[in-house]
Design a protein around this motif. Structure first.
Motif, PDB file in Angstrom:
ATOM      1  N   UNK A  74       0.809  -1.216   0.000  1.00 55.50           N
ATOM      2  CA  UNK A  74       0.000   0.000   0.000  1.00 55.50           C
ATOM      3  C   UNK A  74       0.846   1.271   0.000  1.00 55.50           C
ATOM      4  N   UNK A  75       2.047   1.214   0.542  1.00 49.35           N
ATOM      5  CA  UNK A  75       2.931   2.377   0.508  1.00 49.35           C
ATOM      6  C   UNK A  75       3.339   2.727  -0.922  1.00 49.35           C
ATOM      7  N   UNK A  76       3.340   1.742  -1.798  1.00 52.98           N
ATOM      8  CA  UNK A  76       3.652   1.962  -3.205  1.00 52.98           C
ATOM      9  C   UNK A  76       2.411   2.040  -4.074  1.00 52.98           C
ATOM     10  N   UNK A  77       1.240   1.981  -3.463  1.00 54.38           N
ATOM     11  CA  UNK A  77      -0.029   2.001  -4.187  1.00 54.38           C
ATOM     12  C   UNK A  77      -0.073   0.941  -5.283  1.00 54.38           C
ATOM     13  N   UNK A  78       0.435  -0.234  -4.970  1.00 57.72           N
ATOM     14  CA  UNK A  78       0.566  -1.279  -5.972  1.00 57.72           C
ATOM     15  C   UNK A  78       0.133  -2.626  -5.414  1.00 57.72           C
ATOM     16  N   UNK A  79      -0.613  -3.364  -6.217  1.00 56.07           N
ATOM     17  CA  UNK A  79      -0.940  -4.747  -5.941  1.00 56.07           C
ATOM     18  C   UNK A  79      -0.255  -5.632  -6.977  1.00 56.07           C
ATOM     19  N   UNK A  80      -0.022  -6.887  -6.613  1.00 53.85           N
ATOM     20  CA  UNK A  80       0.733  -7.801  -7.459  1.00 53.85           C
ATOM     21  C   UNK A  80       0.008  -9.130  -7.600  1.00 53.85           C
ATOM     22  N   UNK A  81       0.274  -9.778  -8.712  1.00 58.60           N
ATOM     23  CA  UNK A  81      -0.170 -11.140  -8.922  1.00 58.60           C
ATOM     24  C   UNK A  81       1.014 -11.939  -9.451  1.00 58.60           C
ATOM     25  N   UNK A  82       1.565 -12.812  -8.620  1.00 62.83           N
ATOM     26  CA  UNK A  82       2.654 -13.683  -9.017  1.00 62.83           C
ATOM     27  C   UNK A  82       2.064 -14.981  -9.544  1.00 62.83           C
ATOM     28  N   UNK A  83       2.386 -15.327 -10.770  1.00 60.26           N
ATOM     29  CA  UNK A  83       1.842 -16.501 -11.425  1.00 60.26           C
ATOM     30  C   UNK A  83       2.974 -17.467 -11.745  1.00 60.26           C
ATOM     31  N   UNK A  84       2.843 -18.685 -11.262  1.00 65.47           N
ATOM     32  CA  UNK A  84       3.829 -19.731 -11.497  1.00 65.47           C
ATOM     33  C   UNK A  84       3.202 -20.878 -12.281  1.00 65.47           C
ATOM     34  N   UNK A  85       4.053 -21.681 -12.894  1.00 63.97           N
ATOM     35  CA  UNK A  85       3.619 -22.875 -13.620  1.00 63.97           C
ATOM     36  C   UNK A  85       2.479 -22.564 -14.586  1.00 63.97           C
ATOM     37  N   UNK A  86       2.693 -21.566 -15.403  1.00 61.73           N
ATOM     38  CA  UNK A  86       1.668 -21.149 -16.347  1.00 61.73           C
ATOM     39  C   UNK A  86       1.470 -22.182 -17.452  1.00 61.73           C
ATOM     40  N   UNK A  87       0.240 -22.297 -17.916  1.00 62.19           N
ATOM     41  CA  UNK A  87      -0.078 -23.179 -19.015  1.00 62.19           C
ATOM     42  C   UNK A  87      -0.912 -22.424 -20.039  1.00 62.19           C
ATOM     43  N   UNK A  88      -1.246 -23.089 -21.134  1.00 57.35           N
ATOM     44  CA  UNK A  88      -1.941 -22.426 -22.226  1.00 57.35           C
ATOM     45  C   UNK A  88      -3.304 -21.886 -21.816  1.00 57.35           C
ATOM     46  N   UNK A  89      -3.935 -22.499 -20.838  1.00 59.14           N
ATOM     47  CA  UNK A  89      -5.234 -22.026 -20.367  1.00 59.14           C
ATOM     48  C   UNK A  89      -5.146 -20.693 -19.635  1.00 59.14           C
ATOM     49  N   UNK A  90      -3.940 -20.297 -19.250  1.00 67.28           N
ATOM     50  CA  UNK A  90      -3.747 -19.030 -18.553  1.00 67.28           C
ATOM     51  C   UNK A  90      -3.573 -17.850 -19.502  1.00 67.28           C
ATOM     52  N   UNK A  91      -3.452 -18.089 -20.782  1.00 66.09           N
ATOM     53  CA  UNK A  91      -3.292 -17.009 -21.748  1.00 66.09           C
ATOM     54  C   UNK A  91      -4.570 -16.180 -21.808  1.00 66.09           C
ATOM     55  N   UNK A  92      -4.458 -14.888 -21.560  1.00 61.57           N
ATOM     56  CA  UNK A  92      -5.619 -14.013 -21.489  1.00 61.57           C
ATOM     57  C   UNK A  92      -5.150 -12.589 -21.277  1.00 61.57           C
ATOM     58  N   UNK A  93      -6.083 -11.664 -21.358  1.00 60.94           N
ATOM     59  CA  UNK A  93      -5.845 -10.309 -20.892  1.00 60.94           C
ATOM     60  C   UNK A  93      -6.230 -10.259 -19.421  1.00 60.94           C
ATOM     61  N   UNK A  94      -5.329  -9.788 -18.599  1.00 59.59           N
ATOM     62  CA  UNK A  94      -5.539  -9.731 -17.165  1.00 59.59           C
ATOM     63  C   UNK A  94      -5.834  -8.302 -16.735  1.00 59.59           C
ATOM     64  N   UNK A  95      -6.854  -8.150 -15.900  1.00 66.63           N
ATOM     65  CA  UNK A  95      -7.297  -6.853 -15.413  1.00 66.63           C
ATOM     66  C   UNK A  95      -7.257  -6.814 -13.891  1.00 66.63           C
ATOM     67  N   UNK A  96      -6.955  -5.652 -13.346  1.00 66.04           N
ATOM     68  CA  UNK A  96      -7.197  -5.434 -11.936  1.00 66.04           C
ATOM     69  C   UNK A  96      -8.385  -4.501 -11.779  1.00 66.04           C
ATOM     70  N   UNK A  97      -9.075  -4.621 -10.655  1.00 66.99           N
ATOM     71  CA  UNK A  97     -10.297  -3.875 -10.438  1.00 66.99           C
ATOM     72  C   UNK A  97     -10.492  -3.616  -8.949  1.00 66.99           C
ATOM     73  N   UNK A  98     -11.296  -2.605  -8.635  1.00 58.25           N
ATOM     74  CA  UNK A  98     -11.575  -2.240  -7.254  1.00 58.25           C
ATOM     75  C   UNK A  98     -13.056  -1.954  -7.082  1.00 58.25           C
ATOM     76  N   UNK A  99     -13.633  -2.324  -5.952  1.00 55.66           N
ATOM     77  CA  UNK A  99     -15.018  -1.976  -5.661  1.00 55.66           C
ATOM     78  C   UNK A  99     -15.119  -0.583  -5.051  1.00 55.66           C
ATOM     79  N   UNK A 100     -16.329  -0.103  -4.908  1.00 59.44           N
ATOM     80  CA  UNK A 100     -16.570   1.147  -4.200  1.00 59.44           C
ATOM     81  C   UNK A 100     -17.735   0.961  -3.239  1.00 59.44           C
TER      82      UNK A 100
END
Length: 126
Positions: A74-100
């Motif tokens: 939160x000090x860097x205003x950044x969230x992360x997603x670490x993805x390991x052991x990727x396969x072909x089913x993981x190919x996509x456009x990835x989005x981050x989102x926030x509720x209000x």
């Protein structure tokens, strides 16, 4: 208003790893839970992961099967997603989102995410 920008997508070989970032501006990220979603060609958007505003609670889609880790600084205003052991089913456009609203600190159902980034593409190929 809150603005989210994803980065870190690219080409990775099957079995490889990739880390995505979601950087916020306009408001401090600590006000918001962050959801990660993805959408592949011809498929519906699906939830990948979420993390509460403080980082004390997380959730993952069933397909993740222990391969991914969501985190935030939160000090860097950044969230992360670490993805390991990727396969072909993981190919996509990835989005981050926030509720209000009054429950914006918590992970919500997918329909309750109101702020979205532009997406970053993940390609899995040898």
């Amino acid at each position: 208003q809150l603005t989210l920008v994803e980065s870190g997508g690219g080409l990775v070989q099957p079995g490889g790893s990739l880390t995505l970032s979601c950087t916020a501006s306009g408001f401090p990220l600590y006000y918001y839970a962050i959801g990660w979603f993805r959408q592949a060609p011809g498929k519906e958007r699906e939830l990948v992961s979420c993390i509460s505003s403080s980082g004390d609670m997380t959730d993952y889609g069933a397909f993740v099967q222990g391969r991914f880790t969501v985190s935030r600084d939160n000090d860097k205003n950044t969230a992360y997603l670490r993805m390991n052991n990727l396969n072909s089913e993981d190919a996509a456009v990835y989005y981050c989102a926030a509720p209000r609203g009054s429950y914006r600190y918590q992970c919500r159902s997918p329909i309750e995410y109101d702020y979205w980034g532009q997406g970053t593409r993940v390609t899995v190929a040898s």
